[in-house]
Design a protein around this motif. Structure first.
Motif, PDB file in Angstrom:
ATOM      1  N   GLY A  72       0.787  -1.231   0.000  1.00 30.01           N
ATOM      2  CA  GLY A  72       0.000   0.000   0.000  1.00 30.01           C
ATOM      3  C   GLY A  72       0.818   1.280   0.000  1.00 30.01           C
ATOM      4  N   GLY A  73       2.002   1.150   0.520  1.00 32.32           N
ATOM      5  CA  GLY A  73       2.867   2.347   0.572  1.00 32.32           C
ATOM      6  C   GLY A  73       2.482   3.254   1.727  1.00 32.32           C
ATOM      7  N   GLU A  74       3.150   4.348   1.795  1.00 29.12           N
ATOM      8  CA  GLU A  74       3.043   5.222   2.957  1.00 29.12           C
ATOM      9  C   GLU A  74       1.778   6.049   2.943  1.00 29.12           C
ATOM     10  OE1 GLU A  74       6.556   7.545   3.621  1.00 29.12           O
ATOM     11  OE2 GLU A  74       7.850   5.742   3.650  1.00 29.12           O
ATOM     12  N   GLN A  75       1.065   6.033   1.784  1.00 29.47           N
ATOM     13  CA  GLN A  75      -0.158   6.826   1.687  1.00 29.47           C
ATOM     14  C   GLN A  75      -1.338   6.142   2.353  1.00 29.47           C
ATOM     15  OE1 GLN A  75       0.431   9.820   0.692  1.00 29.47           O
ATOM     16  NE2 GLN A  75       2.527   9.093   0.266  1.00 29.47           N
ATOM     17  N   GLU A  76      -1.191   4.830   2.606  1.00 24.54           N
ATOM     18  CA  GLU A  76      -2.282   4.050   3.222  1.00 24.54           C
ATOM     19  C   GLU A  76      -2.538   4.589   4.615  1.00 24.54           C
ATOM     20  OE1 GLU A  76      -5.018   1.013   2.588  1.00 24.54           O
ATOM     21  OE2 GLU A  76      -3.425   1.582   1.188  1.00 24.54           O
ATOM     22  N   PHE A 111      17.407  -6.835   3.931  1.00 16.49           N
ATOM     23  CA  PHE A 111      16.042  -6.621   4.429  1.00 16.49           C
ATOM     24  C   PHE A 111      15.417  -5.431   3.719  1.00 16.49           C
ATOM     25  CE2 PHE A 111      19.003  -4.420   7.249  1.00 16.49           C
ATOM     26  CZ  PHE A 111      18.493  -3.122   7.264  1.00 16.49           C
ATOM     27  N   VAL A 112      14.138  -5.316   3.957  1.00 16.02           N
ATOM     28  CA  VAL A 112      13.389  -4.189   3.384  1.00 16.02           C
ATOM     29  C   VAL A 112      12.770  -3.433   4.550  1.00 16.02           C
ATOM     30  CG1 VAL A 112      11.406  -3.551   1.936  1.00 16.02           C
ATOM     31  CG2 VAL A 112      12.896  -5.418   1.256  1.00 16.02           C
ATOM     32  N   SER A 113      12.926  -2.087   4.531  1.00 15.13           N
ATOM     33  CA  SER A 113      12.358  -1.284   5.614  1.00 15.13           C
ATOM     34  C   SER A 113      10.854  -1.230   5.481  1.00 15.13           C
ATOM     35  CB  SER A 113      12.962   0.138   5.570  1.00 15.13           C
ATOM     36  OG  SER A 113      12.325   0.957   6.497  1.00 15.13           O
ATOM     37  N   VAL A 114      10.121  -1.382   6.644  1.00 10.75           N
ATOM     38  CA  VAL A 114       8.663  -1.311   6.644  1.00 10.75           C
ATOM     39  C   VAL A 114       8.273   0.010   7.308  1.00 10.75           C
ATOM     40  CG1 VAL A 114       6.535  -2.428   7.352  1.00 10.75           C
ATOM     41  CG2 VAL A 114       8.526  -3.806   6.737  1.00 10.75           C
ATOM     42  N   PHE A 115       8.564   0.112   8.609  1.00 13.03           N
ATOM     43  CA  PHE A 115       8.357   1.383   9.311  1.00 13.03           C
ATOM     44  C   PHE A 115       9.726   1.895   9.738  1.00 13.03           C
ATOM     45  CE2 PHE A 115       4.316  -0.836   9.929  1.00 13.03           C
ATOM     46  CZ  PHE A 115       3.394   0.151   9.626  1.00 13.03           C
ATOM     47  N   ASN A 116       9.779   3.231   9.933  1.00 18.52           N
ATOM     48  CA  ASN A 116      11.048   3.797  10.392  1.00 18.52           C
ATOM     49  C   ASN A 116      10.789   5.135  11.065  1.00 18.52           C
ATOM     50  OD1 ASN A 116      13.621   4.922  10.647  1.00 18.52           O
ATOM     51  ND2 ASN A 116      14.393   3.683   8.951  1.00 18.52           N
TER      52      ASN A 116
END
Lengths: 680, 98
Positions: A72-76, A111-116
């Motif tokens: 969804g990306g950060e706009q969700e 890894f892939v960043s999810v939240f930060n």
């Protein structure tokens, strides 16, 4: 430099340094242990609180929606809600980072960043959702794997070193599960360990300070103790020892026995005190002994003077008496001696001579010597007697009070000055030496008697010999003949006789000093072993009544004997050479006459007697030959020519001419021819 | 007594040292008799002779008698005491003393 060297030798300095070094080492160890426990408890605390923050943050993320967040990306809206809440948590909990990552489970290497969420106070850059990144290192890979496989549900990593300027921090990681219990992501919280950074310095400073203070206190206490119980007492003892060494007197204050609680120090102090007391006692004793010795020495000096003064020691002793010349000396081996000599006139015609040697040496011998000497002289003074009687009297008196069983050897003689006769007693003493006429010194034999002091009521032997004018008598003690040199050789009788003969024509003083010199020279550096006492008498005969006799075989060969006899006599009475020659010619003529004619073809003796009364010298020839008066023969005619002269009768004529009076008589079967010559 | 003789052709000098007495006189006599033959001038040097008795005089007389036959004799350097003996006995009249 010298100050440092002095300090190095100083006891207090050394002890202080040792204590300080030990305490510093001790405080160092305590600091290290304290720091380690401080660090451990701090990190544990951080771990626990960070883990709690992780748990809290994990509730903001739905494990089932991880892939949805990424898709969804950060706009969700859901993503934004979770991200905002996470940002708030990050700020409120004052952590640096909170982030959620999805690890590639194929190799856990990326890894892939999810939240930060990034705290605004830090310089970190926020990772956008879907940001792909390699794992920092292998350690992280292994942690990711353990969390994904649920081997652990909580991992942590401390970064306190090699941070490249970043503050120390802790990163705590937990897994996020979906509703099926599968791990879908990891949540990491990075929290700065500012408390460690901030707390470490003050902690170290305070603990160091505490330890230093403790060290100082401990050092002070230790030093105080050492100073009071050890150093101060030692300094006190040292001062006292120095003072005593310098002054050698008892101090005003004794060393306190409670100077220290340390046994060794107390014993040392007590020993020093004891040593001082003992030393003082020794000094006192020594002073007493020394002063006693000085007193004895002074007394002995006086005693020596008394002893020297007790024997006649002014020479010439009898300047008015031409009949004899005497000299004597006494050299004790110690201050006072047991030898002595003595001589004195008993009356005008009797001269006593004593030489004696008491057994032993030193003061006892000197006392015994005085008694003997006085007894002999007093006995001579109060009554006449032969030497044997006198010595016997002395012996009985000495024996009566002889507590110490001492004895004395004595040679005692009385010279009849007018005749030269000597009556002597030898009580165990050395034989005197005698030199007769122009002969050599030799020992004069005589009977021995027992020593004085050995046994009472014994008798002594008197013997007699005659001194002719010109004879010399030498008396001595065994200190002369038994003098030893450094090789322990004896001077011996032979040494003494040789020495005497060197000066046999000298005066009594010359003879004696020759012997003294020779003994001294012989002994060299060997110490004098015995008293040395000597007495020499030169008998000149009486001026107004001197007679001498010569008994000689009437042989022309004996003219030399006659001539020696005559010339010696003439020298003794001081005739001029001219008179001596005249007499000599006259005597030869008479003697030749006797030798040639008195006994015909046989042989016999002639007696020649010399006598001098005032200035008249008489020369008497006696022979037992054919009665013959040579004076009856007419004088030869001295006016005749050489051709007419007869030699016979000339000798008697010359004898008459060269003397002042010639007489002949025949008496008792003897021809007696007397020549008289006025010698002055 | 020592005797030193110096002979030079017909001259003889005899030097006497020491006492000339009854014992030593025969020695002198012998010494003279050994050397006197042919001597015309005989001299006795008595500087070192302090003493003579009649025995010595006898030797001098004998020498004088001999020299009266063959030459001349004298004594020299005579000392005082010996001269006195020569004078007492009249020998100073028969022996030349130079």
């Amino acid at each position: 430099m010298s100050t440092i060297r002095k300090l190095k030798k100083n006891l207090s300095f050394n002890i202080i340094c040792s204590v300080v070094v030990i305490l510093l080492m001790f405080s160092g160890i305590i600091s290290v242990i304290g720091y380690i426990s401080f660090y451990n408890s701090l990190t544990r605390e951080y771990d626990e609180t960070t883990y709690a923050i992780c748990e809290t943050a994990a509730t903001l993320v739905d494990g089932d929606k991880i892939d949805a967040y990424l898709a969804g990306g950060e706009q969700e809206a859901d993503y934004q809600l979770a991200q905002r809440r996470m940002d708030v948590l990050c700020e409120k909990m004052n952590v640096s980072l909170i982030y959620v990552i999805k690890v590639d489970t194929s190799d856990y290497g990326s890894f892939v960043s999810v939240f930060n969420s990034v705290n605004k106070k830090t310089d970190y850059t926020r990772w956008e959702a879907g940001y792909h990144r390699e794992a920092t290192n292998e350690e992280y890979c292994q942690m990711y794997q353990r969390l994904y496989s649920k081997q652990s549900d909580h991992e942590k990593i401390f970064r306190t070193r090699n941070l490249n300027g970043a503050p120390p921090h802790i990163t705590s990681i937990i897994n996020i599960e979906n509703s099926k219990g599968e791990v879908t992501a990891l949540l990491c919280v990075q929290r700065p360990m500012s408390a460690l950074e901030e707390g470490r310095k003050p902690y170290l400073i305070s603990i160091s300070l505490a330890v230093v203070i403790a060290a100082v206190i401990a050092a002070t206490v230790a030093l105080n103790f050492l100073n009071r119980q050890f150093i101060k007492p030692l300094i006190e003892i040292r001062k006292e020892a120095q003072r005593f060494a310098r002054e050698n007197v008892a101090g005003n204050n004794k060393l306190d026995q409670s100077i220290s609680h340390i046994d060794e120090i107390r014993i040392l102090a007590a020993s020093i005190e004891k040593m001082e007391e003992d030393t003082l006692k020794y000094i006192e004793n020594l002073t007493q002994i020394t002063s006693e010795q000085e007193r004895i020495g002074a007394e002995l000096d006086v005693a020596r003077n008394i002893q020297e003064g007790s024997v006649p020691n002014v020479f010439p002793a009898f300047p008015d008496r031409k009949e004899f010349d005497i000299f004597a000396s006494m050299t004790p081996a110690k201050e006072v001696g047991g030898d002595f000599y003595d001589f004195f006139l008993i009356d005008d015609d009797h001269f006593a001579m004593v030489i004696a040697d008491v057994s032993g040496k030193g003061v006892p011998a000197a006392l015994f010597m005085m008694v003997t000497k006085i007894l002999i002289k007093e006995r001579c003074r109060i009554a006449e007697g032969t030497p044997a009687e006198i010595v016997q009297y002395v012996n009985d008196r000495v024996c009566a009070n002889n507590q110490a069983d001492m004895f004395v050897t004595v040679w005692f003689g009385i010279l009849e000055i007018s005749t030269g006769k000597v009556f002597a007693t030898n009580a165990g003493h050395n034989q005197p030496a005698i030199c007769r006429g122009s002969g050599q010194f030799e020992f004069l034999p005589g009977p021995h008697s027992l020593v004085i002091g050995a046994m009472p009521d014994i008798s002594f032997k008197t013997y007699e010999f005659t001194l002719q004018a010109g004879d010399k008598l030498f008396l001595y003690t065994d200190g002369v003949t038994e003098a030893i040199n450094e090789n322990k050789e004896l001077f011996a009788n032979s040494g003494m006789l040789n020495s005497l003969n060197k000066k046999k024509d000298g005066t009594a003083r010359e003879i004696l000093e020759q012997v003294k010199h020779d003994v001294h020279y012989f002994a060299g550096y060997a110490p004098q072993f015995d008293d040395i006492t000597m007495l020499c008498l030169n008998y000149n005969g009486t001026e107004n009544q001197m007679n001498k006799e010569l008994h000689v075989e009437a042989d022309i060969q004996n003219i030399d004997i006659l001539n020696d006899f005559l010339s010696e006599y003439c020298s003794g009475i001081g005739c001029s050479m001219k008179v001596q020659t005249q007499l000599s010619v006259a005597a030869e003529e008479i003697f030749a006459n006797i030798a040639n004619y008195a006994y015909g073809e046989g042989s016999g003796y002639a007696d020649v007697k010399l006598d001098c009364v005032e200035d008249k010298l008489s020369l008497v020839f006696e022979d037992s030959g054919i009665p013959y008066n040579p004076l009856k023969k007419p004088d030869p005619d001295i006016k005749l020519s050489a051709e007419e002269r007869q030699i016979g009768g000339l000798g008697i004529y010359m004898a008459k001419k060269l003397t002042d009076d010639v007489t002949y008589r025949y008496e008792d079967g003897k021809n007696i021819l007397k020549l008289v010559k006025i010698i002055k | 007594m020592d005797i030193i003789k110096q002979k030079n052709e017909n001259e003889l000098v005899i030097k006497i040292s020491g006492r000339l007495d009854t014992n030593s006189a025969p020695e002198l006599e012998k010494a003279i008799m050994e050397s006197i033959e042919g001597v015309e001038e005989l001299t006795f040097d008595l500087a070192e002779m302090p003493y003579t008795s009649s025995a010595g005089l006898r030797v001098f007389l004998k020498a004088q008698k001999q020299m009266n036959k063959q030459g001349h004799m004298k004594v020299i350097n005579i000392c005082e005491d010996v001269l006195e003996v020569f004078e007492i006995t009249g020998f100073s009249d028969i022996i030349e003393i130079a």
